[in-house]
Design an enzyme around this catalytic site. Structure first.
Site, PDB file in Angstrom:
ATOM      1  N   ARG A 102      32.190  34.041  46.543  1.00 49.71           N
ATOM      2  CA  ARG A 102      31.087  35.004  46.444  1.00 49.71           C
ATOM      3  C   ARG A 102      31.127  35.863  45.180  1.00 49.71           C
ATOM      4  O   ARG A 102      30.198  36.617  44.911  1.00 49.71           O
ATOM      5  CB  ARG A 102      31.055  35.885  47.702  1.00 49.71           C
ATOM      6  CG  ARG A 102      30.618  35.081  48.934  1.00 49.71           C
ATOM      7  CD  ARG A 102      30.182  35.987  50.053  1.00 49.71           C
ATOM      8  NE  ARG A 102      31.325  36.612  50.691  1.00 49.71           N
ATOM      9  CZ  ARG A 102      31.285  37.818  51.274  1.00 49.71           C
ATOM     10  NH1 ARG A 102      30.166  38.511  51.278  1.00 49.71           N
ATOM     11  NH2 ARG A 102      32.357  38.309  51.842  1.00 49.71           N
ATOM     12  N   ARG A 120      42.427  51.978 -10.534  1.00 49.87           N
ATOM     13  CA  ARG A 120      40.971  51.809 -10.536  1.00 49.87           C
ATOM     14  C   ARG A 120      40.535  51.778 -11.996  1.00 49.87           C
ATOM     15  O   ARG A 120      41.288  52.192 -12.891  1.00 49.87           O
ATOM     16  CB  ARG A 120      40.297  52.969  -9.804  1.00 49.87           C
ATOM     17  CG  ARG A 120      40.545  54.288 -10.496  1.00 49.87           C
ATOM     18  CD  ARG A 120      39.979  55.481  -9.750  1.00 49.87           C
ATOM     19  NE  ARG A 120      40.130  56.672 -10.567  1.00 49.87           N
ATOM     20  CZ  ARG A 120      40.362  57.881 -10.096  1.00 49.87           C
ATOM     21  NH1 ARG A 120      40.467  58.082  -8.802  1.00 49.87           N
ATOM     22  NH2 ARG A 120      40.470  58.890 -10.918  1.00 49.87           N
ATOM     23  N   ASP A 136      43.662  40.525  46.983  1.00 50.37           N
ATOM     24  CA  ASP A 136      42.310  41.035  46.715  1.00 50.37           C
ATOM     25  C   ASP A 136      42.085  42.397  47.362  1.00 50.37           C
ATOM     26  O   ASP A 136      40.952  42.836  47.510  1.00 50.37           O
ATOM     27  CB  ASP A 136      41.252  40.033  47.196  1.00 50.37           C
ATOM     28  CG  ASP A 136      41.304  39.786  48.696  1.00 50.37           C
ATOM     29  OD1 ASP A 136      42.194  40.347  49.371  1.00 50.37           O
ATOM     30  OD2 ASP A 136      40.458  39.027  49.195  1.00 50.37           O
ATOM     31  N   GLY A 171      42.897  32.294  47.300  1.00 47.88           N
ATOM     32  CA  GLY A 171      41.457  32.162  47.547  1.00 47.88           C
ATOM     33  C   GLY A 171      40.651  32.017  46.269  1.00 47.88           C
ATOM     34  O   GLY A 171      41.038  32.500  45.212  1.00 47.88           O
ATOM     35  N   ASN A 182      42.371  44.608  61.954  1.00 52.55           N
ATOM     36  CA  ASN A 182      43.522  44.108  61.214  1.00 52.55           C
ATOM     37  C   ASN A 182      43.268  44.170  59.710  1.00 52.55           C
ATOM     38  O   ASN A 182      42.280  43.628  59.214  1.00 52.55           O
ATOM     39  CB  ASN A 182      43.779  42.650  61.630  1.00 52.55           C
ATOM     40  CG  ASN A 182      44.882  41.997  60.821  1.00 52.55           C
ATOM     41  OD1 ASN A 182      45.813  42.671  60.384  1.00 52.55           O
ATOM     42  ND2 ASN A 182      44.779  40.686  60.629  1.00 52.55           N
ATOM     43  N   GLN A 187      49.656  26.877  46.834  1.00 53.64           N
ATOM     44  CA  GLN A 187      49.057  26.427  48.089  1.00 53.64           C
ATOM     45  C   GLN A 187      47.925  25.472  47.686  1.00 53.64           C
ATOM     46  O   GLN A 187      46.879  25.912  47.236  1.00 53.64           O
ATOM     47  CB  GLN A 187      48.497  27.606  48.893  1.00 53.64           C
ATOM     48  CG  GLN A 187      47.976  27.177  50.251  1.00 53.64           C
ATOM     49  CD  GLN A 187      47.142  28.252  50.952  1.00 53.64           C
ATOM     50  OE1 GLN A 187      46.574  29.134  50.308  1.00 53.64           O
ATOM     51  NE2 GLN A 187      47.048  28.151  52.263  1.00 53.64           N
TER      52      GLN A 187
END
Ligand code: UD1
Ligand code: CA
Length: 445
Positions: free
Chosen positions: A15, A420, A103, A11, A167, A75
């Protein structure tokens, strides 16, 4: 028994209003689809098949990162859930097939185990839930223990819409039987789609049985919008905080602590306010993470203290009784027992031997603009404040670096390294300089 897991993830998630495929949006530090895969892992599947479509390359990559053995099928046209499952056919083996949605991140391993166990009683088993607000979910038409049919909301009569048993989309059946039934599914319905849900009626028409396993509605929560994603994150965090408190973790402000899906914290560990866990963190018993730390991909052993305001990045490995203080960043570095890194330090791509003390302002200069290099520091070393360790470089056991040194060559064990400029004192020069500067300022005014 051999089992195949089929995860539907084709998918687009219109949204979500996003360029990122829906199933890749992160929840608790992992893409949604990884949550589904992680739950499915409890079934010890022989094969995992993910049906991808929108953003298939990206989805495939995220799936393989989590499970390199997963199979990705494409798909091309989204013609419905039955059509989606049909794409998995060539990759599914013998034995049962369990269909999950990519999801739907909260299905628990226990629920999946109950679903598969119910296959002993029924040819097709569907995961259902009693919905507080059944909305547009498919309705489960039952008679006693038997599931007679699933009716999609769009196609349902008013009496069927009154049913509250819905479902979830999760289903288990023998793979061979499932694909035979799917072959019979048509698209003559209100949506013009091939409904996976039709397999229940088709199974019964063949004299097979179908049944329902019921789970908590919260487990079936699917993500369709950013608001739902945010609500799911909040639900995850609330649950994880409660679980941490329950298992013996102390948190003064639990509501301000954010966990990842896989965070592990041992008993009697303490976590201060405003601590954020990215993925891959383990904290052993009795360790203390003080306020405002950000941790990911790291391991913190017993008795260690971290923070406040520390950042541990992937590969930070803290042995027992290590102390990491404020404004310290550690990446891909191993700190042996009792190491102290108190303040304002970056340790990247480094190994630090036991009981070594790293002075404030130390930096491992691990990057030359092209490549990364390692710094190796021995045991019982004293790194003076503001030491730059230009990697690749090694500091031997028991050595000492003078403050402000830029260490570009290896330091032998027990040596003192000074790198140094030598200090020069000019008597009275400060006073004369100030007088001169004040005179300039006065002349300007
Ligand atoms: C589906 C069920 C419905 C159930 C609901 C639960 C069907 C026909 N209906 O409805 O009974 O109550 O889920 O949330 O199965 N997908 C694909 N390819 C497709 C179509 C869908 O991969 O061609 C994926 C989607 O990305 C999603 C999942 O399958 O993850 C479910 O599809 P969706 O269109 O959301 O189904 P619903 O209409 O919500
Ligand atoms: Ca849906």
């Amino acid at each position: 028994m051999a089992l195949s897991l089929i995860v539907l993830a084709a998918g687009q998630g219109t949204r979500m209003n996003s360029d990122l495929p829906k199933v890749l949006h992160p929840l608790a530090g992992a893409p949604l689809v990884v949550h589904a895969l992680a739950a499915g892992r409890a079934l010890d599947p022989e094969r995992v098949v993910v049906v991808a479509g929108h953003g298939a390359d990206q989805v495939g990559k995220a799936v393989l990162d989590f499970d390199p053995e997963a199979r990705i099928v494409l798909q091309e046209d989204r013609l419905g859930t039955a059509h989606a499952v049909a794409q998995a056919r060539s990759q599914v083996g013998h034995g049962d097939a369990v269909v999950l949605y990519g999801d739907t991140p909260f299905i628990t391993p226990e629920t999946l185990e109950r679903l598969v166990a119910a296959r002993a009683r029924h040819d097709v088993v569907v995961l259902g839930f009693n919905a507080l607000d059944p909305g547009r979910y498919g309705r489960l038409v039952t008679s006693g223990d038997d599931l007679l049919a699933i009716v999609e909301w769009k196609d349902a009569s008013p009496e069927e819409r009154a049913i509250e048993l819905c479902n979830s989309g999760v289903m288990a059946a023998d793979a061979g039987v499932l694909f035979d039934l799917i072959d019979q599914v048509g698209n003559d319905n209100a949506a013009g789609e091939y409904y996976l849900t039709d397999v229940v009626g088709l199974a019964r028409a063949r004299g097979l049985t179908a049944g329902v396993v019921i789970c908590d509605e919260a487990e079936t929560l699917g993500i369709n919008t950013r608001a739902e994603l945010a609500a799911a994150e909040a639900a995850f965090q609330a649950r994880k905080r409660a679980e941490m408190l329950e298992t013996g973790v102390t948190m003064q402000a639990a509501d301000t602590v954010f966990f990842a899906w896989d965070t592990f914290v041992g008993r009697d560990a303490t976590i201060g306010p405003n601590v954020v866990f990215g993925p891959g963190v383990t904290v052993e018993s009795g360790a203390e993470i003080r306020a405002f730390c950000h941790l990911e991909g790291c391991h913190i052993s017993r008795g260690a203290t971290v923070g406040p305001f520390a950042r541990l990045r992937p590969g930070a490995e803290l042995a027992e009784d290590v102390h990491v203080g404020n404004f310290v960043e550690i990446k891909n570095a191993i700190l042996d027992e009792g190491v102290k890194v108190g303040h304002l330090t970056y340790l990247g791509d480094a190994t630090v031997g036991e009981h070594t003390n790293i002075g404030a302002g130390t930096v491992t200069c691990n990057y030359d603009g092209v490549m990364k290099h390692r710094t190796t520091i021995g045991k019982g070393v004293f790194i003076g404040s503001d030491t730059m360790l230009v990697a690749p470089v090694t500091v031997g056991d028991g050595a000492l670096t003078a403050s402000g040194s830029v260490i570009t060559q290896d330091v032998p064990p027990e040596a003192l390294a000074v790198a140094r400029a030598r200090q020069a004192n000019k008597p009275g020069l400060a006073t004369r300089l100030f007088e001169k500067l004040r005179a300039i300022k006065a002349a300007r005014a």
